[in-house]
Motif scaffolding. Sequence first.
Motif, PDB file in Angstrom:
ATOM      1  N   TYR A   1     109.343  47.640   3.808  1.00 55.78           N
ATOM      2  CA  TYR A   1     110.239  47.905   2.853  1.00 55.78           C
ATOM      3  C   TYR A   1     110.172  46.901   1.726  1.00 55.78           C
ATOM      4  O   TYR A   1     110.350  45.596   1.900  1.00 55.78           O
ATOM      5  CB  TYR A   1     111.653  48.119   3.220  1.00 55.78           C
TER       6      TYR A   1
ATOM      7  N   SER B   1     111.491  46.161  -2.010  1.00 56.83           N
ATOM      8  CA  SER B   1     112.541  46.700  -3.025  1.00 56.83           C
ATOM      9  C   SER B   1     113.095  45.592  -4.016  1.00 56.83           C
ATOM     10  O   SER B   1     112.701  44.405  -3.927  1.00 56.83           O
ATOM     11  CB  SER B   1     113.565  47.425  -2.462  1.00 56.83           C
ATOM     12  N   ALA B   2     113.995  45.693  -4.983  1.00 54.31           N
ATOM     13  CA  ALA B   2     114.621  44.889  -5.832  1.00 54.31           C
ATOM     14  C   ALA B   2     115.745  44.095  -5.001  1.00 54.31           C
ATOM     15  O   ALA B   2     115.732  44.121  -3.729  1.00 54.31           O
ATOM     16  CB  ALA B   2     114.948  45.660  -7.036  1.00 54.31           C
ATOM     17  N   ASP B   3     116.568  43.783  -6.029  1.00 58.89           N
ATOM     18  CA  ASP B   3     117.702  42.596  -5.519  1.00 58.89           C
ATOM     19  C   ASP B   3     118.739  43.474  -4.475  1.00 58.89           C
ATOM     20  O   ASP B   3     118.859  44.682  -4.760  1.00 58.89           O
ATOM     21  CB  ASP B   3     118.602  42.253  -6.775  1.00 58.89           C
ATOM     22  N   ARG B   4     118.854  42.903  -3.246  1.00 60.43           N
ATOM     23  CA  ARG B   4     119.604  43.592  -2.314  1.00 60.43           C
ATOM     24  C   ARG B   4     121.271  43.630  -2.515  1.00 60.43           C
ATOM     25  O   ARG B   4     121.822  44.461  -2.141  1.00 60.43           O
ATOM     26  CB  ARG B   4     119.566  42.614  -1.146  1.00 60.43           C
TER      27      ARG B   4
ATOM     28  N   VAL C   1     119.556  50.014  -3.881  1.00 58.00           N
ATOM     29  CA  VAL C   1     118.405  49.273  -2.818  1.00 58.00           C
ATOM     30  C   VAL C   1     119.027  49.262  -1.367  1.00 58.00           C
ATOM     31  O   VAL C   1     118.153  49.686  -0.444  1.00 58.00           O
ATOM     32  CB  VAL C   1     118.306  47.846  -3.160  1.00 58.00           C
ATOM     33  N   ARG C   2     120.393  49.062  -1.369  1.00 57.40           N
ATOM     34  CA  ARG C   2     121.003  48.927   0.033  1.00 57.40           C
ATOM     35  C   ARG C   2     120.952  50.455   0.666  1.00 57.40           C
ATOM     36  O   ARG C   2     120.841  50.718   1.912  1.00 57.40           O
ATOM     37  CB  ARG C   2     122.223  48.425  -0.027  1.00 57.40           C
TER      38      ARG C   2
ATOM     39  N   GLU D   1     117.663  51.595   1.825  1.00 59.83           N
ATOM     40  CA  GLU D   1     117.237  51.037   2.965  1.00 59.83           C
ATOM     41  C   GLU D   1     117.800  51.580   4.119  1.00 59.83           C
ATOM     42  O   GLU D   1     117.421  51.746   5.147  1.00 59.83           O
ATOM     43  CB  GLU D   1     117.327  49.478   2.914  1.00 59.83           C
TER      44      GLU D   1
ATOM     45  N   THR E   1     111.282  43.440   5.405  1.00 59.56           N
ATOM     46  CA  THR E   1     111.824  43.891   4.288  1.00 59.56           C
ATOM     47  C   THR E   1     111.772  42.755   3.051  1.00 59.56           C
ATOM     48  O   THR E   1     112.089  41.471   3.457  1.00 59.56           O
ATOM     49  CB  THR E   1     113.439  44.177   4.767  1.00 59.56           C
TER      50      THR E   1
ATOM     51  N   TYR F   1     112.713  41.478  -0.949  1.00 61.13           N
ATOM     52  CA  TYR F   1     113.253  41.901  -1.946  1.00 61.13           C
ATOM     53  C   TYR F   1     112.941  41.108  -3.333  1.00 61.13           C
ATOM     54  O   TYR F   1     112.713  39.815  -3.084  1.00 61.13           O
ATOM     55  CB  TYR F   1     114.960  41.647  -1.701  1.00 61.13           C
TER      56      TYR F   1
ATOM     57  N   TRP G   1     112.381  45.163 -10.176  1.00 58.95           N
ATOM     58  CA  TRP G   1     112.040  46.461 -10.238  1.00 58.95           C
ATOM     59  C   TRP G   1     110.548  46.678 -10.693  1.00 58.95           C
ATOM     60  O   TRP G   1     110.133  47.740 -10.857  1.00 58.95           O
ATOM     61  CB  TRP G   1     112.773  47.282 -10.981  1.00 58.95           C
TER      62      TRP G   1
ATOM     63  N   GLY H   1     110.766  50.638  -3.422  1.00 65.49           N
ATOM     64  CA  GLY H   1     111.901  50.988  -3.919  1.00 65.49           C
ATOM     65  C   GLY H   1     112.018  51.753  -5.347  1.00 65.49           C
ATOM     66  O   GLY H   1     112.841  52.278  -5.446  1.00 65.49           O
TER      67      GLY H   1
END
Length: 331
Positions: A187, A189-192, A197-198, A201, A218, A220, A223, A248
């Motif tokens: 995974y 993605s961007a800032d958790r 994003v959360r 996930e 995972t 982070y 974007w 993401g």
Amino acid sequence: MVTQRAVRLSDVAAVAGVSKATASKALNGSPLVSAATMARVREVADRLDFRPNALAQSFASGRSRTVGLLTHRATATFSRAVVMGAILELGRRERAALVFDGRINAHHEMSESIRTLQDRRIDGLLVVGAGYGRVTPSITHQFEVPVTYAFAASDNPDDSVFVPDNEEAGYLAARHLIERGRTRVAYVSADRDDLAVRRRETGMRRALEESGLEPVATLYGSWRQEWGEQAVGQLLAAGTAFDAVFCGNDHMGFGVLDALAVRGLRVPDDVAVVGVDNWEEVIVDQELRRLTTIDLELLRVGAVAADNVIEPSLEGGERFVEPKLIQGPSS
């Protein structure tokens, strides 16, 4: 060129052989008019193609048939789709839209827009945010008309809020990869701290757990496309064995595709990739599509939120609009 005059209520009344007042009551379904008279007046109105005057109707009913839209950056890529969905739905339901755009979190801009909207006799208000990265302050208490929020996270849990189902987006992406035989999903993605994003996930993990799997990594970041490229480098440098990447958003997905190509990894043979947003729908010919993605159905988010302004639900809280998977060559 002679312009044909619009049919008036007095014309309908004359042809139907009733007074103007009786014609008005018949067209509005008044119980004071007999069924036979009502049927005759309505038949004449249909035959003459009579269209009631919207302004006169608003004065008579005390309703303006206008919905206010208070938006945060209405021209932004994703907000624009929500706003367009709302406006199209309001038009379909014969409502006008009064749009005020600005920074929802800027107190002065908000106050000015709110005062103007309060003065305009709107029948309801739709507040369009800029996604889950920003919590929208509730302004429901400042209006006596129904208020609905779209593509936003309101700070009042009782507000009616319509958002994409980000958890389902993650679930759809992972389920799709599993169905194609992928068992080592990373995974990226961007800032958790971002709620989207959360939730994506969470949905991904739920699908993997159903098959006895868990993500192999995972990561982070941001974007941006560059982050997708960097994430592939980190996975390979760490020796992570992966046969799929759930990104993401599509920008990261493009970065992942480019980085895999540079390193001689084949897509989807060696690594399958799925993004989110269906960005390619608006920027390329579909025959040139590179990426499998999850469409968050933002037009529909705006449409169902607009419907809720017109016919408010008795219950508040979040309502989720189901996304859909768009098949591309990357999986």
